[in-house]
Design a protein around this motif. Sequence first.
Motif, PDB file in Angstrom:
ATOM      1  N   MET A 122       0.851  -1.180   0.000  1.00 34.50           N
ATOM      2  CA  MET A 122       0.000   0.000   0.000  1.00 34.50           C
ATOM      3  C   MET A 122       0.893   1.237   0.000  1.00 34.50           C
ATOM      4  SD  MET A 122      -3.184   1.088   2.474  1.00 34.50           S
ATOM      5  CE  MET A 122      -2.261   1.079   3.990  1.00 34.50           C
ATOM      6  N   VAL A 123       0.630   2.133  -0.957  1.00 35.07           N
ATOM      7  CA  VAL A 123       1.340   3.404  -1.060  1.00 35.07           C
ATOM      8  C   VAL A 123       0.333   4.511  -0.790  1.00 35.07           C
ATOM      9  CG1 VAL A 123       2.574   4.957  -2.626  1.00 35.07           C
ATOM     10  CG2 VAL A 123       3.015   2.492  -2.711  1.00 35.07           C
ATOM     11  N   ILE A 124       0.691   5.426   0.084  1.00 38.78           N
ATOM     12  CA  ILE A 124      -0.147   6.584   0.368  1.00 38.78           C
ATOM     13  C   ILE A 124       0.343   7.729  -0.514  1.00 38.78           C
ATOM     14  CG2 ILE A 124      -0.970   8.195   2.134  1.00 38.78           C
ATOM     15  CD1 ILE A 124      -1.753   5.224   2.610  1.00 38.78           C
ATOM     16  N   ALA A 125      -0.572   8.352  -1.257  1.00 37.09           N
ATOM     17  CA  ALA A 125      -0.182   9.392  -2.215  1.00 37.09           C
ATOM     18  C   ALA A 125      -1.134  10.578  -2.145  1.00 37.09           C
ATOM     19  CB  ALA A 125      -0.183   8.822  -3.634  1.00 37.09           C
ATOM     20  N   ALA A 126      -0.566  11.766  -2.298  1.00 36.94           N
ATOM     21  CA  ALA A 126      -1.378  12.980  -2.394  1.00 36.94           C
ATOM     22  C   ALA A 126      -1.938  13.084  -3.814  1.00 36.94           C
ATOM     23  CB  ALA A 126      -0.528  14.208  -2.077  1.00 36.94           C
ATOM     24  N   TYR A 127      -3.078  13.714  -3.948  1.00 37.71           N
ATOM     25  CA  TYR A 127      -3.662  13.925  -5.274  1.00 37.71           C
ATOM     26  C   TYR A 127      -4.335  15.285  -5.319  1.00 37.71           C
ATOM     27  CZ  TYR A 127      -8.197  12.948  -3.195  1.00 37.71           C
ATOM     28  OH  TYR A 127      -9.319  12.998  -2.421  1.00 37.71           O
ATOM     29  N   ASN A 128      -4.611  15.729  -6.527  1.00 35.29           N
ATOM     30  CA  ASN A 128      -5.354  16.965  -6.749  1.00 35.29           C
ATOM     31  C   ASN A 128      -6.594  16.650  -7.558  1.00 35.29           C
ATOM     32  OD1 ASN A 128      -3.498  18.984  -5.642  1.00 35.29           O
ATOM     33  ND2 ASN A 128      -2.137  18.303  -7.280  1.00 35.29           N
ATOM     34  N   GLN A 129      -7.679  17.327  -7.263  1.00 37.64           N
ATOM     35  CA  GLN A 129      -8.865  17.256  -8.105  1.00 37.64           C
ATOM     36  C   GLN A 129      -8.834  18.446  -9.053  1.00 37.64           C
ATOM     37  OE1 GLN A 129     -12.206  17.037  -5.385  1.00 37.64           O
ATOM     38  NE2 GLN A 129     -12.201  14.818  -5.522  1.00 37.64           N
ATOM     39  N   VAL A 130      -9.418  18.286 -10.221  1.00 38.38           N
ATOM     40  CA  VAL A 130      -9.406  19.347 -11.225  1.00 38.38           C
ATOM     41  C   VAL A 130     -10.819  19.813 -11.518  1.00 38.38           C
ATOM     42  CG1 VAL A 130      -7.296  18.492 -12.320  1.00 38.38           C
ATOM     43  CG2 VAL A 130      -9.506  17.743 -13.190  1.00 38.38           C
ATOM     44  N   ASP A 131     -10.920  21.029 -11.996  1.00 36.93           N
ATOM     45  CA  ASP A 131     -12.183  21.552 -12.518  1.00 36.93           C
ATOM     46  C   ASP A 131     -12.078  21.508 -14.039  1.00 36.93           C
ATOM     47  OD1 ASP A 131     -13.395  22.199 -10.045  1.00 36.93           O
ATOM     48  OD2 ASP A 131     -12.159  24.004  -9.926  1.00 36.93           O
ATOM     49  N   TRP A 132     -13.026  20.847 -14.690  1.00 36.89           N
ATOM     50  CA  TRP A 132     -12.997  20.690 -16.135  1.00 36.89           C
ATOM     51  C   TRP A 132     -13.506  21.948 -16.817  1.00 36.89           C
ATOM     52  CZ3 TRP A 132     -10.490  16.728 -18.213  1.00 36.89           C
ATOM     53  CH2 TRP A 132     -10.260  15.613 -17.419  1.00 36.89           C
ATOM     54  N   GLU A 133     -12.914  22.218 -17.982  1.00 33.95           N
ATOM     55  CA  GLU A 133     -13.343  23.352 -18.794  1.00 33.95           C
ATOM     56  C   GLU A 133     -13.597  22.843 -20.198  1.00 33.95           C
ATOM     57  OE1 GLU A 133     -11.236  27.291 -20.631  1.00 33.95           O
ATOM     58  OE2 GLU A 133     -10.860  26.871 -18.510  1.00 33.95           O
ATOM     59  N   LEU A 134     -14.809  22.972 -20.673  1.00 31.44           N
ATOM     60  CA  LEU A 134     -15.185  22.522 -22.006  1.00 31.44           C
ATOM     61  C   LEU A 134     -14.590  23.453 -23.053  1.00 31.44           C
ATOM     62  CD1 LEU A 134     -16.878  20.453 -23.565  1.00 31.44           C
ATOM     63  CD2 LEU A 134     -18.805  22.024 -23.396  1.00 31.44           C
ATOM     64  N   THR A 135     -13.983  22.862 -24.096  1.00 24.42           N
ATOM     65  CA  THR A 135     -13.388  23.662 -25.160  1.00 24.42           C
ATOM     66  C   THR A 135     -13.498  22.913 -26.486  1.00 24.42           C
ATOM     67  OG1 THR A 135     -11.394  24.813 -25.912  1.00 24.42           O
ATOM     68  CG2 THR A 135     -11.072  22.731 -24.794  1.00 24.42           C
ATOM     69  N   ASP A 136     -13.416  23.651 -27.590  1.00 22.15           N
ATOM     70  CA  ASP A 136     -13.406  23.049 -28.919  1.00 22.15           C
ATOM     71  C   ASP A 136     -11.999  22.924 -29.464  1.00 22.15           C
ATOM     72  OD1 ASP A 136     -16.188  22.757 -29.118  1.00 22.15           O
ATOM     73  OD2 ASP A 136     -16.415  24.851 -29.734  1.00 22.15           O
ATOM     74  N   ASN A 137     -11.008  23.522 -28.791  1.00 19.09           N
ATOM     75  CA  ASN A 137      -9.629  23.547 -29.275  1.00 19.09           C
ATOM     76  C   ASN A 137      -8.658  23.266 -28.149  1.00 19.09           C
ATOM     77  OD1 ASN A 137     -10.229  24.507 -32.001  1.00 19.09           O
ATOM     78  ND2 ASN A 137     -10.908  26.361 -30.949  1.00 19.09           N
ATOM     79  N   LEU A 138      -7.630  22.496 -28.471  1.00 19.68           N
ATOM     80  CA  LEU A 138      -6.538  22.223 -27.532  1.00 19.68           C
ATOM     81  C   LEU A 138      -5.275  22.879 -28.054  1.00 19.68           C
ATOM     82  CD1 LEU A 138      -7.131  18.415 -26.843  1.00 19.68           C
ATOM     83  CD2 LEU A 138      -7.858  20.373 -25.457  1.00 19.68           C
ATOM     84  N   ASP A 139      -4.382  23.251 -27.138  1.00 23.08           N
ATOM     85  CA  ASP A 139      -3.120  23.853 -27.570  1.00 23.08           C
ATOM     86  C   ASP A 139      -2.277  22.814 -28.312  1.00 23.08           C
ATOM     87  OD1 ASP A 139      -2.898  22.556 -25.022  1.00 23.08           O
ATOM     88  OD2 ASP A 139      -0.889  23.396 -24.832  1.00 23.08           O
ATOM     89  N   GLU A 140      -1.401  23.270 -29.195  1.00 16.28           N
ATOM     90  CA  GLU A 140      -0.529  22.391 -29.982  1.00 16.28           C
ATOM     91  C   GLU A 140       0.664  21.954 -29.132  1.00 16.28           C
ATOM     92  OE1 GLU A 140      -1.032  21.263 -33.135  1.00 16.28           O
ATOM     93  OE2 GLU A 140      -2.958  22.296 -33.157  1.00 16.28           O
ATOM     94  N   THR A 141       1.107  20.700 -29.357  1.00 17.45           N
ATOM     95  CA  THR A 141       2.322  20.181 -28.718  1.00 17.45           C
ATOM     96  C   THR A 141       3.163  19.478 -29.765  1.00 17.45           C
ATOM     97  OG1 THR A 141       1.372  18.022 -28.180  1.00 17.45           O
ATOM     98  CG2 THR A 141       1.088  19.786 -26.538  1.00 17.45           C
ATOM     99  N   GLU A 142       4.398  19.183 -29.442  1.00 18.39           N
ATOM    100  CA  GLU A 142       5.280  18.476 -30.370  1.00 18.39           C
ATOM    101  C   GLU A 142       4.729  17.093 -30.693  1.00 18.39           C
ATOM    102  OE1 GLU A 142       9.815  16.696 -30.487  1.00 18.39           O
ATOM    103  OE2 GLU A 142       9.378  18.375 -29.151  1.00 18.39           O
ATOM    104  N   ARG A 143       4.189  16.408 -29.707  1.00 23.54           N
ATOM    105  CA  ARG A 143       3.638  15.066 -29.902  1.00 23.54           C
ATOM    106  C   ARG A 143       2.320  15.111 -30.655  1.00 23.54           C
ATOM    107  NH1 ARG A 143       2.929  10.451 -25.326  1.00 23.54           N
ATOM    108  NH2 ARG A 143       2.064   8.851 -26.685  1.00 23.54           N
TER     109      ARG A 143
END
Length: 131
Positions: A100-121
């Motif tokens: 058993m590993v105890i780990a911290a986490y974060n929750q996120v707030d989602w934002e709806l969008t039609d476009n994502l930023d460009e990346t190399e991948r």
Amino acid sequence: MPRYQTIMSAGMDICAYLQEPVELKPMERKLIPTGLYIALPKGYEAQLRPRSGLAIKHGITLLNTPGTIDADYRGEIGVIMINLSNDMFVINDGERICQMVIAAYNQVDWELTDNLDETERGAGGFGHTGR
């Protein structure tokens, strides 16, 4: 009690809590009780992971890996084990069955969008960055 085996261990060993030994036939899965109940602080989770020794020596591993125990869960921790070998495996009371590993986490707030930023991948999927 869960226990770290060395001073630099990330995971603590969790043991089976059984009234009698449990036989795990080839390709069989069972929920193994641990007798553990925990209360984690907000922002933390417990992750259940297989023990490498059981995997390599006996073909025993966990399903739903890593298993997540949320901070608001108050029931007994159970471990879903599976026997991937061709031989029956016996789980005994007090046997170390997972980590058993105890780990911290974060929750996120989602934002709806039609476009994502460009990346190399970009949209390259599995195996895209390697040969």
